[in-house]
Scaffold this motif. Structure first.
Motif, PDB file in Angstrom:
ATOM      1  N   ALA A 159     -55.280  24.908   5.545  1.00  0.00           N
ATOM      2  CA  ALA A 159     -56.501  24.998   4.741  1.00  0.00           C
ATOM      3  C   ALA A 159     -56.484  24.064   3.543  1.00  0.00           C
ATOM      4  CB  ALA A 159     -56.711  26.429   4.262  1.00  0.00           C
ATOM      5  N   LEU A 160     -55.329  23.463   3.247  1.00  0.00           N
ATOM      6  CA  LEU A 160     -55.190  22.595   2.086  1.00  0.00           C
ATOM      7  C   LEU A 160     -55.371  21.128   2.458  1.00  0.00           C
ATOM      8  CD1 LEU A 160     -52.001  24.239   0.533  1.00  0.00           C
ATOM      9  CD2 LEU A 160     -54.265  24.234  -0.532  1.00  0.00           C
ATOM     10  N   ARG A 161     -55.785  20.350   1.485  1.00  0.00           N
ATOM     11  CA  ARG A 161     -55.739  18.902   1.638  1.00  0.00           C
ATOM     12  C   ARG A 161     -54.286  18.463   1.784  1.00  0.00           C
ATOM     13  NH1 ARG A 161     -59.934  15.753  -0.850  1.00  0.00           N
ATOM     14  NH2 ARG A 161     -58.274  14.366  -1.602  1.00  0.00           N
ATOM     15  N   ALA A 162     -54.085  17.253   2.241  1.00  0.00           N
ATOM     16  CA  ALA A 162     -52.719  16.763   2.449  1.00  0.00           C
ATOM     17  C   ALA A 162     -51.897  16.835   1.176  1.00  0.00           C
ATOM     18  CB  ALA A 162     -52.759  15.336   2.982  1.00  0.00           C
ATOM     19  N   ASP A 163     -52.548  16.618   0.024  1.00  0.00           N
ATOM     20  CA  ASP A 163     -51.846  16.664  -1.254  1.00  0.00           C
ATOM     21  C   ASP A 163     -52.130  17.954  -2.013  1.00  0.00           C
ATOM     22  OD1 ASP A 163     -54.501  16.118  -1.706  1.00  0.00           O
ATOM     23  OD2 ASP A 163     -54.159  14.510  -3.156  1.00  0.00           O
ATOM     24  N   GLY A 164     -52.629  18.979  -1.310  1.00  0.00           N
ATOM     25  CA  GLY A 164     -52.956  20.250  -1.954  1.00  0.00           C
ATOM     26  C   GLY A 164     -51.738  21.112  -2.203  1.00  0.00           C
ATOM     27  N   MET A 165     -51.952  22.231  -2.896  1.00  0.00           N
ATOM     28  CA  MET A 165     -50.826  23.098  -3.273  1.00  0.00           C
ATOM     29  C   MET A 165     -51.174  24.564  -3.089  1.00  0.00           C
ATOM     30  SD  MET A 165     -48.446  23.147  -6.704  1.00  0.00           S
ATOM     31  CE  MET A 165     -47.507  21.781  -5.985  1.00  0.00           C
ATOM     32  N   LEU A 166     -50.241  25.288  -2.483  1.00  0.00           N
ATOM     33  CA  LEU A 166     -50.281  26.741  -2.408  1.00  0.00           C
ATOM     34  C   LEU A 166     -49.516  27.315  -3.587  1.00  0.00           C
ATOM     35  CD1 LEU A 166     -50.655  29.527  -0.898  1.00  0.00           C
ATOM     36  CD2 LEU A 166     -48.424  29.040   0.156  1.00  0.00           C
ATOM     37  N   VAL A 167     -50.100  28.319  -4.237  1.00  0.00           N
ATOM     38  CA  VAL A 167     -49.419  29.068  -5.295  1.00  0.00           C
ATOM     39  C   VAL A 167     -49.530  30.544  -4.918  1.00  0.00           C
ATOM     40  CG1 VAL A 167     -49.217  29.490  -7.762  1.00  0.00           C
ATOM     41  CG2 VAL A 167     -50.198  27.327  -6.954  1.00  0.00           C
ATOM     42  N   ALA A 168     -48.416  31.167  -4.616  1.00  0.00           N
ATOM     43  CA  ALA A 168     -48.440  32.544  -4.110  1.00  0.00           C
ATOM     44  C   ALA A 168     -47.594  33.448  -4.992  1.00  0.00           C
ATOM     45  CB  ALA A 168     -47.923  32.590  -2.669  1.00  0.00           C
ATOM     46  N   ASN A 169     -48.147  34.604  -5.320  1.00  0.00           N
ATOM     47  CA  ASN A 169     -47.439  35.616  -6.080  1.00  0.00           C
ATOM     48  C   ASN A 169     -46.699  36.530  -5.109  1.00  0.00           C
ATOM     49  OD1 ASN A 169     -46.597  37.439  -8.050  1.00  0.00           O
ATOM     50  ND2 ASN A 169     -48.534  38.568  -8.028  1.00  0.00           N
ATOM     51  N   LEU A 170     -45.375  36.574  -5.223  1.00  0.00           N
ATOM     52  CA  LEU A 170     -44.536  37.401  -4.362  1.00  0.00           C
ATOM     53  C   LEU A 170     -43.899  38.511  -5.188  1.00  0.00           C
ATOM     54  CD1 LEU A 170     -42.609  34.585  -2.433  1.00  0.00           C
ATOM     55  CD2 LEU A 170     -44.799  35.633  -1.821  1.00  0.00           C
ATOM     56  N   HIS A 171     -43.710  39.653  -4.552  1.00  0.00           N
ATOM     57  CA  HIS A 171     -43.028  40.772  -5.219  1.00  0.00           C
ATOM     58  C   HIS A 171     -41.532  40.594  -5.005  1.00  0.00           C
ATOM     59  CE1 HIS A 171     -41.812  44.754  -6.468  1.00  0.00           C
ATOM     60  NE2 HIS A 171     -43.056  45.019  -6.843  1.00  0.00           N
ATOM     61  N   THR A 172     -40.809  40.351  -6.098  1.00  0.00           N
ATOM     62  CA  THR A 172     -39.391  40.008  -5.997  1.00  0.00           C
ATOM     63  C   THR A 172     -38.571  41.117  -5.352  1.00  0.00           C
ATOM     64  OG1 THR A 172     -39.682  38.729  -8.037  1.00  0.00           O
ATOM     65  CG2 THR A 172     -37.425  39.142  -7.316  1.00  0.00           C
ATOM     66  N   ALA A 173     -38.954  42.378  -5.564  1.00  0.00           N
ATOM     67  CA  ALA A 173     -38.181  43.503  -5.029  1.00  0.00           C
ATOM     68  C   ALA A 173     -38.610  43.900  -3.621  1.00  0.00           C
ATOM     69  CB  ALA A 173     -38.310  44.709  -5.963  1.00  0.00           C
ATOM     70  N   HIS A 174     -39.527  43.177  -3.020  1.00  0.00           N
ATOM     71  CA  HIS A 174     -39.957  43.512  -1.667  1.00  0.00           C
ATOM     72  C   HIS A 174     -38.765  43.428  -0.717  1.00  0.00           C
ATOM     73  CE1 HIS A 174     -42.115  43.381   2.156  1.00  0.00           C
ATOM     74  NE2 HIS A 174     -43.229  43.700   1.515  1.00  0.00           N
ATOM     75  N   PRO A 175     -38.596  44.392   0.185  1.00  0.00           N
ATOM     76  CA  PRO A 175     -37.426  44.364   1.067  1.00  0.00           C
ATOM     77  C   PRO A 175     -37.353  43.133   1.963  1.00  0.00           C
ATOM     78  CG  PRO A 175     -39.002  46.074   1.730  1.00  0.00           C
ATOM     79  CD  PRO A 175     -39.414  45.601   0.382  1.00  0.00           C
TER      80      PRO A 175
END
Length: 259
Positions: A159-175
């Motif tokens: 879904a991103l342009r070739a030079d696009g960026m994903l920024v995702a919030n992850l839960h650090t304690a997720h198993p």
């Protein structure tokens, strides 16, 4: 986008307000979003400030996607500061969208659209190519599996342009945190950086070619052009942590190359 989730029952969040802040919760133990009442456009939670560090790597986006509205902190901040950016927000829970006025999320206009829908469907079906995609989709049970599968991260890259960026919030304690990290790295051919927030509960993933080609350089921290001085003062500690993590990653990679 068609509403694909009418068959689900959605938990209603509640709002807790004290003298200085207003917060959105699914449970009293977990804050989904928090707003400073006197500064409604400010980013109050550190993980949101860390997510904005994509401005270190890529230019201010023309088109940005967001999965998860919450209290609208990121949508408001970007709408306020990134005047040349169009923002498409997808939120699956109608009860969350119903609270947008309480959190002073501006009405839809030429630059902001908030739609009810499934984030996984959005990235799989969008015909647009996004410059930046922010993923902050949590429900009362945490990270929905649909928003952290290998197929989802593969679709994010598509879904991103070739030079696009994903920024995702992850839960650090997720198993399955380490598995989520590996999936992002696989989807982006290892071009990813993972930075813990200052509150030690979330990890922010930055993924895309901008990590290697962007303007961020170890030891150099400059204010991105769209930000005013007050916003920069708020964001600088989080941005410095991201630059430090980038330096550590590049130093480690160089060390492995030199062996």
């Amino acid at each position: 986008m068609p509403d694909t989730a009418d068959h689900r029952e959605f938990v209603k969040p509640f709002v807790y307000e004290d003298l200085g802040t207003k917060a959105l919760h699914f449970s009293i133990c977990e804050i989904q979003s928090r707003m400073q009442i006197q500064r409604p456009h400010a980013l109050d939670l550190d993980y949101t400030r860390t997510m904005m560090a994509f401005l270190l790597f890529v230019p201010p986006p023309e088109l940005m996607g967001m999965i998860g509205l919450g209290g609208g902190s990121l949508a408001k901040f970007c709408h306020h500061h990134l005047s040349g950016t169009r923002i498409k927000v997808v939120e699956i829970n109608p009860h969350v969208i119903a609270l947008r006025d309480q959190f002073q999320v501006p009405p839809d206009d030429a630059r902001l659209q908030v739609r009810r829908g499934d984030g996984a469907d959005f990235v799989r079906q969008t015909r647009d190519r996004l410059d930046v995609l922010l993923v902050d989709g949590f429900d009362h049970e945490g990270q929905p599996p649909e928003l952290c599968s290998q197929a989802f991260y593969d679709d994010c890259r598509a879904a991103l342009r070739a030079d696009g960026m994903l920024v995702a919030n992850l839960h650090t304690a997720h198993p399955e945190f380490s598995r989520h990290v590996a999936r992002i790295e696989r989807a982006f051919d290892g071009d990813a950086l993972f930075v813990g927030d200052g509150e030690c509960s979330n990890t922010i993933a930055f993924a895309g070619s901008g990590l290697s080609a962007g303007s961020a350089r170890p030891g150099v921290l400059r204010k991105p052009g769209p930000l005013d001085r007050q916003a920069w003062d708020d964001l600088m500690p989080a941005f410095a942590r991201v630059v430090g993590a980038l330096h550590e990653q590049r130093s480690g990679a160089q060390g492995r190359t030199d062996r």
